[in-house]
Motif scaffolding. Structure first.
Motif, PDB file in Angstrom:
ATOM      1  N   ALA A 212       0.826  -1.207   0.000  1.00 56.83           N
ATOM      2  CA  ALA A 212       0.000   0.000   0.000  1.00 56.83           C
ATOM      3  C   ALA A 212       0.862   1.259   0.000  1.00 56.83           C
ATOM      4  O   ALA A 212       0.565   2.226  -0.710  1.00 56.83           O
ATOM      5  CB  ALA A 212      -0.940   0.003   1.202  1.00 56.83           C
ATOM      6  N   THR A 213       1.950   1.241   0.766  1.00 55.76           N
ATOM      7  CA  THR A 213       2.848   2.395   0.832  1.00 55.76           C
ATOM      8  C   THR A 213       3.513   2.639  -0.515  1.00 55.76           C
ATOM      9  O   THR A 213       3.561   3.765  -1.003  1.00 55.76           O
ATOM     10  CB  THR A 213       3.913   2.177   1.924  1.00 55.76           C
ATOM     11  OG1 THR A 213       3.254   1.956   3.170  1.00 55.76           O
ATOM     12  CG2 THR A 213       4.830   3.376   2.040  1.00 55.76           C
TER      13      THR A 213
ATOM     14  N   TYR B 187      -6.423  -0.700  -4.076  1.00 51.98           N
ATOM     15  CA  TYR B 187      -5.817  -1.905  -3.500  1.00 51.98           C
ATOM     16  C   TYR B 187      -6.429  -2.219  -2.135  1.00 51.98           C
ATOM     17  O   TYR B 187      -6.728  -3.366  -1.835  1.00 51.98           O
ATOM     18  CB  TYR B 187      -4.302  -1.713  -3.381  1.00 51.98           C
ATOM     19  CG  TYR B 187      -3.596  -2.764  -2.581  1.00 51.98           C
ATOM     20  CD1 TYR B 187      -3.431  -4.056  -3.092  1.00 51.98           C
ATOM     21  CD2 TYR B 187      -3.062  -2.489  -1.328  1.00 51.98           C
ATOM     22  CE1 TYR B 187      -2.769  -5.034  -2.365  1.00 51.98           C
ATOM     23  CE2 TYR B 187      -2.400  -3.460  -0.594  1.00 51.98           C
ATOM     24  CZ  TYR B 187      -2.255  -4.732  -1.117  1.00 51.98           C
ATOM     25  OH  TYR B 187      -1.600  -5.688  -0.388  1.00 51.98           O
TER      26      TYR B 187
ATOM     27  N   TYR C   1      -0.179   5.050   5.945  1.00 56.02           N
ATOM     28  CA  TYR C   1      -0.232   3.586   5.892  1.00 56.02           C
ATOM     29  C   TYR C   1       1.054   2.972   6.419  1.00 56.02           C
ATOM     30  O   TYR C   1       1.035   2.021   7.187  1.00 56.02           O
ATOM     31  CB  TYR C   1      -0.474   3.089   4.467  1.00 56.02           C
ATOM     32  CG  TYR C   1      -1.783   3.508   3.879  1.00 56.02           C
ATOM     33  CD1 TYR C   1      -2.936   3.593   4.649  1.00 56.02           C
ATOM     34  CD2 TYR C   1      -1.889   3.835   2.536  1.00 56.02           C
ATOM     35  CE1 TYR C   1      -4.142   3.978   4.103  1.00 56.02           C
ATOM     36  CE2 TYR C   1      -3.094   4.216   1.982  1.00 56.02           C
ATOM     37  CZ  TYR C   1      -4.212   4.288   2.763  1.00 56.02           C
ATOM     38  OH  TYR C   1      -5.395   4.675   2.215  1.00 56.02           O
TER      39      TYR C   1
ATOM     40  N   LEU D 253       2.492   1.571  -3.493  1.00 55.32           N
ATOM     41  CA  LEU D 253       1.487   1.972  -4.488  1.00 55.32           C
ATOM     42  C   LEU D 253       1.175   3.461  -4.360  1.00 55.32           C
ATOM     43  O   LEU D 253       1.031   4.161  -5.365  1.00 55.32           O
ATOM     44  CB  LEU D 253       0.206   1.150  -4.332  1.00 55.32           C
ATOM     45  CG  LEU D 253       0.239  -0.260  -4.900  1.00 55.32           C
ATOM     46  CD1 LEU D 253      -1.036  -1.011  -4.513  1.00 55.32           C
ATOM     47  CD2 LEU D 253       0.408  -0.239  -6.408  1.00 55.32           C
ATOM     48  N   ALA D 254       1.083   3.943  -3.124  1.00 55.20           N
ATOM     49  CA  ALA D 254       0.855   5.374  -2.910  1.00 55.20           C
ATOM     50  C   ALA D 254       2.009   6.194  -3.466  1.00 55.20           C
ATOM     51  O   ALA D 254       1.806   7.252  -4.066  1.00 55.20           O
ATOM     52  CB  ALA D 254       0.656   5.669  -1.426  1.00 55.20           C
TER      53      ALA D 254
ATOM     54  N   CYS E 209       8.293   8.501   0.503  1.00 54.05           N
ATOM     55  CA  CYS E 209       7.072   9.315   0.460  1.00 54.05           C
ATOM     56  C   CYS E 209       7.318  10.678   1.109  1.00 54.05           C
ATOM     57  O   CYS E 209       6.859  11.710   0.602  1.00 54.05           O
ATOM     58  CB  CYS E 209       5.909   8.608   1.164  1.00 54.05           C
ATOM     59  SG  CYS E 209       5.120   7.313   0.212  1.00 54.05           S
TER      60      CYS E 209
ATOM     61  N   GLY F  56       0.047   6.481  -6.697  1.00 58.46           N
ATOM     62  CA  GLY F  56      -1.007   6.967  -5.811  1.00 58.46           C
ATOM     63  C   GLY F  56      -1.781   8.134  -6.364  1.00 58.46           C
ATOM     64  O   GLY F  56      -2.943   8.337  -6.009  1.00 58.46           O
TER      65      GLY F  56
ATOM     66  N   GLY G  95       0.406   7.338   1.785  1.00 56.98           N
ATOM     67  CA  GLY G  95       1.484   6.361   1.910  1.00 56.98           C
ATOM     68  C   GLY G  95       2.199   6.467   3.242  1.00 56.98           C
ATOM     69  O   GLY G  95       2.555   5.460   3.856  1.00 56.98           O
TER      70      GLY G  95
ATOM     71  N   HIS H 168      -3.536   3.025  -4.690  1.00 53.50           N
ATOM     72  CA  HIS H 168      -3.325   2.540  -3.329  1.00 53.50           C
ATOM     73  C   HIS H 168      -4.660   2.354  -2.619  1.00 53.50           C
ATOM     74  O   HIS H 168      -4.847   1.404  -1.873  1.00 53.50           O
ATOM     75  CB  HIS H 168      -2.414   3.497  -2.556  1.00 53.50           C
ATOM     76  CG  HIS H 168      -2.938   4.884  -2.417  1.00 53.50           C
ATOM     77  ND1 HIS H 168      -3.141   5.724  -3.496  1.00 53.50           N
ATOM     78  CD2 HIS H 168      -3.298   5.599  -1.330  1.00 53.50           C
ATOM     79  CE1 HIS H 168      -3.604   6.880  -3.071  1.00 53.50           C
ATOM     80  NE2 HIS H 168      -3.716   6.837  -1.757  1.00 53.50           N
ATOM     81  N   ARG H 169      -5.599   3.223  -2.875  1.00 50.60           N
ATOM     82  CA  ARG H 169      -6.923   3.096  -2.254  1.00 50.60           C
ATOM     83  C   ARG H 169      -7.728   1.970  -2.910  1.00 50.60           C
ATOM     84  O   ARG H 169      -8.473   1.264  -2.239  1.00 50.60           O
ATOM     85  CB  ARG H 169      -7.672   4.418  -2.333  1.00 50.60           C
ATOM     86  CG  ARG H 169      -7.002   5.467  -1.425  1.00 50.60           C
ATOM     87  CD  ARG H 169      -7.918   6.580  -1.087  1.00 50.60           C
ATOM     88  NE  ARG H 169      -9.152   6.160  -0.490  1.00 50.60           N
ATOM     89  CZ  ARG H 169      -9.412   6.159   0.830  1.00 50.60           C
ATOM     90  NH1 ARG H 169      -8.484   6.507   1.689  1.00 50.60           N
ATOM     91  NH2 ARG H 169     -10.594   5.803   1.266  1.00 50.60           N
TER      92      ARG H 169
END
Length: 142
Positions: free
Chosen positions: A11-12, A27, A84, A14-15, A116, A19, A81, A24-25
């Motif tokens: 998730a991090t 996912y 998360y 992907l953001a 990030c 993102g 990110g 990310h959302r």
């Protein structure tokens, strides 16, 4: 019901990487997430602003309006990110993997958070500087 495991590091990252399009959302929450659908439009409008500025030059006022939308979208995704990646493992698993035992986030999430912060801080400062510069240049023209 055997839900798919959601990983904090994924998730991090992907953001960080995609993102600005809300992936990310998607996912984490699926295609029905309303907040995720708010990301692509400002990102695409901001990219159109960048293209306009490349083709029409720095005096294109529409680009002045559109480019900060890209910056805002990027900063919002990178902030997600960071949130998360820094979420405690127990809270992460309670929220996204309730049927599984707690798994540590690992170094992937930590490195993702650092990147990030780096990219997000740079993007935020660049967006503020760009917007302020364009505003004051427009005031000087009067």
């Amino acid at each position: 019901m055997n839900a798919k495991v959601k990983h904090k590091a994924v998730a991090t990252w992907l953001a960080l990487l995609v993102g600005s399009f809300g992936l990310h959302r998607f996912y984490l929450y699926g295609l029905k997430d309303r907040w995720a659908w708010l990301f692509p439009l400002p990102t695409l409008l901001g990219l159109i602003g960048v293209q306009r500025m490349n083709h029409l030059g720095q005096d294109d006022r529409m680009a002045w309006v559109l480019i900060p939308l890209l910056g805002i979208s990027l900063v919002a995704a990178l902030l997600g990110g960071i949130v998360y990646g820094l979420m405690p493992d127990e809270r992460w698993n309670a929220r996204f993997n309730p049927e599984r035992p707690a798994e540590p986030g690992g170094w992937g999430a930590v490195i993702g958070v650092v990147l990030c912060l780096l990219v997000g801080g740079t993007t935020l400062m660049a967006t503020i500087a760009f917007s302020a510069q364009r505003y004051f240049e427009s005031q000087a023209d009067h």
